[in-house]
Structure formats: C-alpha cells, structure tokens
Design a protein around this motif. Structure first.
Motif, PDB file in Angstrom:
ATOM      1  N   HIS A  21       0.813  -1.198   0.000  1.00 30.08           N
ATOM      2  CA  HIS A  21       0.000   0.000   0.000  1.00 30.08           C
ATOM      3  C   HIS A  21       0.855   1.259   0.000  1.00 30.08           C
ATOM      4  O   HIS A  21       1.824   1.377   0.740  1.00 30.08           O
ATOM      5  N   LEU A  22       0.454   2.206  -0.843  1.00 28.44           N
ATOM      6  CA  LEU A  22       1.141   3.477  -0.936  1.00 28.44           C
ATOM      7  C   LEU A  22       0.397   4.511  -0.113  1.00 28.44           C
ATOM      8  O   LEU A  22      -0.805   4.410   0.099  1.00 28.44           O
ATOM      9  N   PRO A  23       1.092   5.562   0.344  1.00 28.53           N
ATOM     10  CA  PRO A  23       0.395   6.631   1.040  1.00 28.53           C
ATOM     11  C   PRO A  23      -0.633   7.267   0.121  1.00 28.53           C
ATOM     12  O   PRO A  23      -0.438   7.346  -1.087  1.00 28.53           O
ATOM     13  N   THR A  24      -1.739   7.758   0.692  1.00 29.48           N
ATOM     14  CA  THR A  24      -2.785   8.339  -0.132  1.00 29.48           C
ATOM     15  C   THR A  24      -2.606   9.831  -0.316  1.00 29.48           C
ATOM     16  O   THR A  24      -3.408  10.469  -0.972  1.00 29.48           O
ATOM     17  N   THR A  25      -1.558  10.412   0.252  1.00 33.52           N
ATOM     18  CA  THR A  25      -1.312  11.836   0.098  1.00 33.52           C
ATOM     19  C   THR A  25       0.131  12.053  -0.306  1.00 33.52           C
ATOM     20  O   THR A  25       1.035  11.499   0.298  1.00 33.52           O
ATOM     21  N   PHE A  26       0.344  12.861  -1.351  1.00 30.16           N
ATOM     22  CA  PHE A  26       1.695  13.172  -1.792  1.00 30.16           C
ATOM     23  C   PHE A  26       1.894  14.681  -1.706  1.00 30.16           C
ATOM     24  O   PHE A  26       1.028  15.450  -2.084  1.00 30.16           O
ATOM     25  N   ARG A  27       3.064  15.101  -1.250  1.00 32.29           N
ATOM     26  CA  ARG A  27       3.411  16.518  -1.260  1.00 32.29           C
ATOM     27  C   ARG A  27       4.773  16.673  -1.906  1.00 32.29           C
ATOM     28  O   ARG A  27       5.718  15.996  -1.534  1.00 32.29           O
ATOM     29  N   PHE A  28       4.864  17.561  -2.865  1.00 33.72           N
ATOM     30  CA  PHE A  28       6.132  17.825  -3.508  1.00 33.72           C
ATOM     31  C   PHE A  28       6.346  19.327  -3.590  1.00 33.72           C
ATOM     32  O   PHE A  28       5.452  20.073  -3.960  1.00 33.72           O
ATOM     33  N   ALA A 237       8.035  14.596 -17.813  1.00 32.15           N
ATOM     34  CA  ALA A 237       8.645  13.858 -16.707  1.00 32.15           C
ATOM     35  C   ALA A 237       7.551  13.355 -15.788  1.00 32.15           C
ATOM     36  O   ALA A 237       6.658  14.112 -15.405  1.00 32.15           O
ATOM     37  N   TYR A 238       7.600  12.077 -15.449  1.00 29.16           N
ATOM     38  CA  TYR A 238       6.612  11.446 -14.585  1.00 29.16           C
ATOM     39  C   TYR A 238       7.353  10.850 -13.394  1.00 29.16           C
ATOM     40  O   TYR A 238       8.168   9.940 -13.561  1.00 29.16           O
ATOM     41  N   ILE A 239       7.108  11.369 -12.217  1.00 24.86           N
ATOM     42  CA  ILE A 239       7.759  10.882 -11.003  1.00 24.86           C
ATOM     43  C   ILE A 239       6.705  10.178 -10.157  1.00 24.86           C
ATOM     44  O   ILE A 239       5.665  10.758  -9.849  1.00 24.86           O
ATOM     45  N   ILE A 240       6.961   8.918  -9.785  1.00 22.44           N
ATOM     46  CA  ILE A 240       5.968   8.162  -9.030  1.00 22.44           C
ATOM     47  C   ILE A 240       6.525   7.764  -7.669  1.00 22.44           C
ATOM     48  O   ILE A 240       7.735   7.653  -7.471  1.00 22.44           O
ATOM     49  N   LYS A 241       5.619   7.572  -6.733  1.00 21.63           N
ATOM     50  CA  LYS A 241       5.994   7.132  -5.399  1.00 21.63           C
ATOM     51  C   LYS A 241       6.495   5.690  -5.445  1.00 21.63           C
ATOM     52  O   LYS A 241       6.081   4.889  -6.277  1.00 21.63           O
ATOM     53  N   SER A 242       7.393   5.363  -4.520  1.00 21.76           N
ATOM     54  CA  SER A 242       7.904   3.995  -4.434  1.00 21.76           C
ATOM     55  C   SER A 242       6.783   3.043  -4.031  1.00 21.76           C
ATOM     56  O   SER A 242       5.896   3.404  -3.253  1.00 21.76           O
ATOM     57  N   VAL A 243       6.819   1.828  -4.562  1.00 21.84           N
ATOM     58  CA  VAL A 243       5.901   0.779  -4.120  1.00 21.84           C
ATOM     59  C   VAL A 243       6.490   0.187  -2.847  1.00 21.84           C
ATOM     60  O   VAL A 243       7.590  -0.361  -2.853  1.00 21.84           O
ATOM     61  N   MET A 244       5.760   0.313  -1.753  1.00 25.43           N
ATOM     62  CA  MET A 244       6.284  -0.101  -0.458  1.00 25.43           C
ATOM     63  C   MET A 244       5.926  -1.557  -0.158  1.00 25.43           C
ATOM     64  O   MET A 244       4.914  -2.081  -0.612  1.00 25.43           O
ATOM     65  N   ASP A 245       6.781  -2.179   0.607  1.00 29.06           N
ATOM     66  CA  ASP A 245       6.626  -3.580   0.977  1.00 29.06           C
ATOM     67  C   ASP A 245       5.981  -3.660   2.353  1.00 29.06           C
ATOM     68  O   ASP A 245       6.587  -3.274   3.349  1.00 29.06           O
ATOM     69  N   LYS A 246       4.757  -4.171   2.412  1.00 28.48           N
ATOM     70  CA  LYS A 246       4.067  -4.250   3.700  1.00 28.48           C
ATOM     71  C   LYS A 246       4.685  -5.314   4.604  1.00 28.48           C
ATOM     72  O   LYS A 246       4.446  -5.327   5.805  1.00 28.48           O
ATOM     73  N   ASN A 247       5.482  -6.213   4.012  1.00 25.19           N
ATOM     74  CA  ASN A 247       6.129  -7.269   4.792  1.00 25.19           C
ATOM     75  C   ASN A 247       7.606  -6.973   4.994  1.00 25.19           C
ATOM     76  O   ASN A 247       8.440  -7.870   4.972  1.00 25.19           O
ATOM     77  N   SER A 248       7.944  -5.705   5.182  1.00 27.26           N
ATOM     78  CA  SER A 248       9.353  -5.315   5.246  1.00 27.26           C
ATOM     79  C   SER A 248      10.095  -5.970   6.394  1.00 27.26           C
ATOM     80  O   SER A 248      11.317  -6.054   6.388  1.00 27.26           O
ATOM     81  N   ALA A 249       9.366  -6.484   7.390  1.00 33.36           N
ATOM     82  CA  ALA A 249      10.031  -7.135   8.517  1.00 33.36           C
ATOM     83  C   ALA A 249      10.529  -8.533   8.164  1.00 33.36           C
ATOM     84  O   ALA A 249      11.355  -9.106   8.864  1.00 33.36           O
ATOM     85  N   ASN A 250      10.032  -9.084   7.040  1.00 36.38           N
ATOM     86  CA  ASN A 250      10.422 -10.449   6.669  1.00 36.38           C
ATOM     87  C   ASN A 250      11.899 -10.567   6.346  1.00 36.38           C
ATOM     88  O   ASN A 250      12.560 -11.538   6.675  1.00 36.38           O
TER      89      ASN A 250
END
Length: 379
Positions: A21-28, A237-250
């Motif tokens: 899941h990605l954050p639902t709010t982006f600020r740049f 130019a298209y800049i996108i948010k990183s796809v985050m790993d919800k299982n980062s503790a694995n």
C-alpha cells in the motif's frame, strides 16, 4: 501542467492496491522551478488497466481525472506464453527501423535497474504505458566497468520477454520493451548531458522514474533535477511514489542504506537467500521461474520420475539449498506438471509423478532447457 519558458511537464501519480500500500497523500515542493507545492488525495485505490485505468494529472494546483485505456483482463495462467522468445503484439504502435528492431524514439522510457522485474518495476512500466509506447531503459556493462563481482540475474535473460508480455493487461494492452545503453558511454555524463542524450540522441518523448531515482556522474542528479532538465529539453517527466513492501520485517536490508522499505531487487535476492518463496512471489507479482540450460559438457540426468541438473547449468538465481514443494515443471507451452524440487550443493533435482516419459523430453540431445516455477512454499 507546470509551464516555464513554454515547455510542458506533466507529473502523474498512481496508486493501486497491490498488497503493497502506498500513502494516499503526496506533497512535492519544486525548488528551481516556480516555487509551489501541491497535495493530491485519493479517496479510493485506482483500478487495474482493464477496468478503465484512471490517470491523475497534476497541473499547477488543479487535479483532473481521465480514463487511460480499456484493455482485456489478465489471461489465465495456461494462456500466458511460456516460450522464452515471446514477442510483443504492439509492434505497429512503435516506430520501426530497417532491421525490424523497435526504436525508442517517440516513446516513454522508464529509468532504473530492472534486474528482478518486480512489482515496483511494473509500476514504472504502467505509468509509461499511460503516456505512450513504454520502454524500460537500463545500463549494461556496469559490473565490468565498476569492478563488481559477477552475480547471476534474478530473471534469466531468455525469460525476460515472457515476463514483460505478462504485463500487457496492466500496461494499456501494450508490451513494454527493453532498451539498453552501454554504461561506459554515459558513466561520465553530468545530469544535464544525460538528459540531453535522451532528448537529442535517443529522441524520447518522456521519462518515468521513482521518487528516489538518481542519475548522472556520481549520482549527482535527483528526481527534482530530472523534472527541471526534462522541462528545459521539452520532454515530459513522470515521477511516481515507491511501491512499499508491507512485509518489510520479513527480510532486513541493512546492507543497503538506500533501502527504506520499498520493493527492490535487493529484497528479492535476500528472500531467495532464505528460501521464502511466498515472499518472493509477492515481491515479483508472479512465481519465480528458474531456468537451467544443458550444454555439450553438462547434460541433464533423467530417470523415470526425476530430472537432475548440475548447478553450472543455472541461467539465473536459485533459492537456498533445501526442499521446495508445490512447484511446477514446464514441459512446453501448455503442459505444466506438478513437482517438488530439491537443491543441494551441486545439483537441482526435480521429482514428479508424471508418467509421460521424462527421458523422452529431457534426455533428447536437442533438449536444452529445464524451466521450473516455485510455488509459495518455504524451505
């Protein structure tokens, strides 16, 4: 649309529910351009491309929604091409040169290191496809130039087109193509010289990159500078948010200071190193396919219900030594046989109850490839 000196830049942001899941709010904030900031809020996840993909376009402080395309839903597993040389079905939409190889001119290139072809890389390809013919642009020869130790790829070279073909329903019914640039030819380019090469020599129409992307000599340029330079050279130019790993503790990635919880090829390698194939499947968005190739010096040993291959036949990275249940042995484009895999120090052993005669398939002199897909088991 952010306008400076009459140029045009569109910044597209996309959020999909992919279990990461990605954050639902982006600020740049943009320094060096017109000083401004804006916020994008998404009330609900966007749908995959086959449902009528929605594109969010940020133009100054105005947000508008538009439909990107309507493509067919993903094909069932048995219909996805199993051949290693799967071909794009979208050649007519790309500019072709005389020898039949697609040109990157006029296309949208995603920038990055596409070792694993994981779901973060797929997200870059999705964004590129929403703006035009999608390409993955990466550098070859980095290890040799920088003196890195050679290591096996996560995806076998002969299998990359198949993986990219499986993204077609996500990418507006287009198959992303790869475009390689020799690292030695761009190593000493400044950020501006690199963007100039994209614009004037390769003639690309736009670029897509992740928010943490760095480029130019000694990684001097970042995403904000990429935006600024693309504007100067008349590219999108298209800049996108990183796809985050919800299982980062694995899997911990303390060895890589750039790891901040995003899906990455490093995480895939570390998950393979501990034999967690369920986690590998989540990161890749597909099951890991291991391919071994027989040679004149190294052949497969075939019994009635077992095939063994030396590790020297491996074309890509295998998981750790151990027993893996719920695997699949691919006997052709349509025939998939359930099996289990045992990996030891010297060999990869495939055991199955298949009665069709493994010796007729893998014992023949012209039988070169042994493709195996790993299920979601943990060794």
């Amino acid at each position: 649309m952010l306008g400076c000196r009459g140029s045009r830049i569109s910044h597209h942001f996309r959020e999909c529910d992919l279990h990461f899941h990605l954050p639902t709010t982006f600020r740049f904030g943009y320094s060096g351009l017109q000083p401004q900031s804006f916020q994008l809020s998404f009330p609900c996840p966007l749908k995959p491309c086959w449902g009528g993909l929605t594109t969010i376009v940020a133009n100054h402080n105005r947000v508008q929604s538009r439909s990107c395309c309507s493509a067919t839903p993903p094909k069932p597993r048995g219909e996805i091409p199993l051949l290693f040389n799967s071909l794009s079905q979208q050649e007519d939409e790309r500019e072709m040169i005389s020898d039949g190889v697609s040109s990157v001119a006029g296309g949208i290139v995603a920038l990055g290191k596409f070792d694993a072809l994981h779901i973060g890389h797929r997200e870059l390809a999705i964004q590129a496809s929403r703006a035009g013919p999608p390409f993955l642009l990466s550098f070859v020869g980095m290890a040799k130039v920088l003196g890195w130790e050679p290591r096996p790829p996560i995806v076998a070279t002969c299998d990359r087109k198949r993986v990219l073909s499986s993204w077609v329903s996500y990418c507006c019914n287009m198959v992303p193509e790869e475009f390689h640039v020799e690292f030695s030819s761009v190593r000493h380019l400044s950020p501006q010289q690199f963007v100039e090469k994209l614009s004037k020599e390769l003639r690309v129409r736009g670029v897509v990159a992740g928010e943490n992307y760095r480029f130019g000599y000694k990684a001097a340029g970042d995403a904000l500078e990429l935006i600024k330079l693309c504007e100067e050279y008349g590219m999108e130019a298209y800049i996108i948010k990183s796809v985050m790993d919800k299982n980062s503790a694995n899997v911990t990635s303390s060895s890589n200071p750039k790891e901040r919880g995003q899906v990455s090829s490093t995480r895939v390698r570390e998950a393979l190193a501990v034999g967690d194939m369920a986690y590998v499947s989540e990161l890749l968005g597909r099951q890991h396919r291991l391919i071994l190739k027989a040679t004149n010096q190294e052949r497969f040993a075939v019994e009635q219900h077992k095939v063994s291959a030396p590790k020297s036949c491996l074309l890509n990275l295998a998981p750790k030594e151990g027993l893996y249940e719920k695997c699949s042995l691919l006997l052709g484009q349509e025939n998939v046989v359930q099996c289990r895999v045992v990996i030891d120090k010297k060999f990869v052993h495939v055991e199955t109850d298949y009665d069709g005669g493994l010796s007729d398939i893998f014992g023949a002199p012209n039988s070169q490839f042994l493709p195996i897909e790993f299920g979601d088991s943990r060794t």
